[in-house]
Scaffold this active site. Structure first.
Site, PDB file in Angstrom:
ATOM      1  N   ASN A 141      44.041  34.726  51.491  1.00  0.00           N
ATOM      2  CA  ASN A 141      45.488  35.077  51.692  1.00  0.00           C
ATOM      3  C   ASN A 141      45.484  35.711  53.147  1.00  0.00           C
ATOM      4  OD1 ASN A 141      47.743  36.399  51.643  1.00  0.00           O
ATOM      5  ND2 ASN A 141      47.344  37.864  50.034  1.00  0.00           N
TER       6      ASN A 141
ATOM      7  N   LYS B 293      47.972  37.049  54.522  1.00  0.00           N
ATOM      8  CA  LYS B 293      48.948  38.142  54.576  1.00  0.00           C
ATOM      9  C   LYS B 293      49.760  38.372  55.808  1.00  0.00           C
ATOM     10  CE  LYS B 293      45.858  40.969  51.598  1.00  0.00           C
ATOM     11  NZ  LYS B 293      45.645  42.047  51.166  1.00  0.00           N
TER      12      LYS B 293
ATOM     13  N   HIS C 235      51.789  38.962  43.951  1.00  0.00           N
ATOM     14  CA  HIS C 235      50.854  39.638  44.621  1.00  0.00           C
ATOM     15  C   HIS C 235      51.089  41.042  44.422  1.00  0.00           C
ATOM     16  CE1 HIS C 235      48.117  41.448  47.456  1.00  0.00           C
ATOM     17  NE2 HIS C 235      47.263  40.324  47.329  1.00  0.00           N
TER      18      HIS C 235
ATOM     19  N   GLU D 109      50.811  43.510  46.514  1.00  0.00           N
ATOM     20  CA  GLU D 109      51.954  44.076  47.761  1.00  0.00           C
ATOM     21  C   GLU D 109      53.085  43.696  47.569  1.00  0.00           C
ATOM     22  OE1 GLU D 109      49.224  42.503  50.705  1.00  0.00           O
ATOM     23  OE2 GLU D 109      47.559  43.946  49.977  1.00  0.00           O
TER      24      GLU D 109
ATOM     25  N   GLU E  64      43.386  40.849  40.005  1.00  0.00           N
ATOM     26  CA  GLU E  64      43.230  41.771  41.165  1.00  0.00           C
ATOM     27  C   GLU E  64      43.493  43.057  40.900  1.00  0.00           C
ATOM     28  OE1 GLU E  64      43.534  39.014  45.100  1.00  0.00           O
ATOM     29  OE2 GLU E  64      45.521  40.004  44.638  1.00  0.00           O
TER      30      GLU E  64
ATOM     31  N   GLY F  73      41.665  45.526  49.207  1.00  0.00           N
ATOM     32  CA  GLY F  73      41.680  46.131  50.839  1.00  0.00           C
ATOM     33  C   GLY F  73      40.867  47.337  50.750  1.00  0.00           C
TER      34      GLY F  73
ATOM     35  N   SER G  91      38.376  42.955  47.690  1.00  0.00           N
ATOM     36  CA  SER G  91      37.297  43.128  48.286  1.00  0.00           C
ATOM     37  C   SER G  91      36.152  42.295  48.341  1.00  0.00           C
ATOM     38  CB  SER G  91      36.848  44.742  48.307  1.00  0.00           C
ATOM     39  OG  SER G  91      37.852  45.479  48.827  1.00  0.00           O
TER      40      SER G  91
ATOM     41  N   GLY H 141      40.995  40.567  53.265  1.00  0.00           N
ATOM     42  CA  GLY H 141      40.326  40.710  54.508  1.00  0.00           C
ATOM     43  C   GLY H 141      39.166  39.851  55.095  1.00  0.00           C
TER      44      GLY H 141
HETATM   45  C1  PEP Z   1      44.383  40.047  48.256  1.00  0.00           C
HETATM   46  O1  PEP Z   1      45.114  40.574  49.001  1.00  0.00           O
HETATM   47  O2  PEP Z   1      44.485  39.279  47.424  1.00  0.00           O
HETATM   48  C2  PEP Z   1      43.085  40.654  48.501  1.00  0.00           C
HETATM   49  C3  PEP Z   1      42.219  40.490  47.254  1.00  0.00           C
HETATM   50  O3  PEP Z   1      42.582  41.585  49.416  1.00  0.00           O
HETATM   51  P1  PEP Z   1      41.177  41.807  49.979  1.00  0.00           P
HETATM   52  O4  PEP Z   1      40.273  40.783  49.858  1.00  0.00           O
HETATM   53  O5  PEP Z   1      41.478  42.369  51.328  1.00  0.00           O
HETATM   54  O6  PEP Z   1      40.875  43.014  48.907  1.00  0.00           O
END
Ligand code: PEP
Length: 253
Positions: free
Chosen positions: A12, A14, A98, A100, A170, A176, A215, A237
């Protein structure tokens, strides 16, 4: 029963990457994949880079994904992208719900449900994100929250096959932040999700892939994916650089 679920590692990106950067990263990922890969790999660039990334992925097994879609087919909805437009751009998957989108764009379990139905209608496979906040976890409400997201999100879905739907657990506090759920914490929720799916989707529940996101790095990916009900990863990330993303794909075997 032996599961036939194939790991899915989804990137992803983003709101990152210009066209040039997106092309370069897609090319690096494609070149870095070894032959006979066990995992399926998908890239979700921003909408502006879908066509460019589709070009880089042409004639490969890599899948293209959208990061969101609106539920209407077409019309006066400035700024929105329909599921059919994503399909037309070459997408196989689309991320829906998601955290976000929920946090910054007002999405709810109800809008997630509308979007899932619209996406399924055009034959795209949604990667539907669910997960609890830190406050909900601390209050012991994790399973209740995730259960509610599933129940409302998957309401009136009709019968589905296991290939039509992917879920991503998640935990919001792990996205993040560098904080990862332990494999045991994640497996507990994944097993719960699978048990609820058995009630909602019956036999198809065994084939639905449940990804973990929050993460994920090349260092923690293998132990997370060793858990029975963790069928891959949704990566934010660590998907922005080919080395770390390829490291996670390698961890899937
Ligand atoms: C995500 O945005 O779905 C995600 C898991 O981000 P990160 O890996 O940065 O925590």
């Amino acid at each position: 029963m032996m599961s036939t679920r194939r790991y899915l590692i989804a990137a992803n990106w983003k709101m990152h990457k210009t066209l040039e950067e997106a092309r370069a990263l897609a090319r690096e990922v494609r070149r870095g994949l070894t032959w006979g890969l066990k995992a399926e790999v998908a890239l979700a660039p921003p909408f502006t880079a879908l066509a460019a990334v589709a070009g880089e992925l042409a004639d490969s097994d890599l899948r293209l994904a959208g990061q969101d879609a609106f539920w209407e087919r077409q019309g006066a909805y400035t700024g929105a992208i329909s599921p059919m437009m994503l399909k037309d751009a070459g997408c196989h998957y689309v991320i829906i719900g998601h955290s976000e989108r929920r946090q910054y764009f007002g999405e709810t379990d109800h809008t997630v449900n509308r979007k899932l139905k619209a996406v399924l209608e055009v034959g795209l496979c949604p990667i539907c994100c669910i997960g609890e906040s830190l406050e909900e976890r601390e209050k012991g409400q994790t399973l209740a929250r995730v259960g509610q997201q599933l129940e409302v999100g998957l309401a009136e879905m009709g019968s589905l096959t296991g290939e039509q739907l992917v879920l991503a657990y998640e935990p919001v506090w792990a996205i993040g932040t560098g904080l990862t759920a332990t494999p045991q914490q994640a497996q507990e929720v994944h097993a719960f999700i699978r048990s609820r799916l058995r009630e909602l989707l019956h036999a198809a529940a065994e084939e639905v892939r449940i990804l973990y996101g929050g993460s994920v790095t090349p260092d923690n990916a293998a132990t997370l994916m060793a858990e029975t009900d963790i069928d891959g990863a949704l990566v934010g990330g660590a998907s922005l650089k080919s080395a770390s993303f390829l490291g996670i794909i390698t961890a899937a075997g």
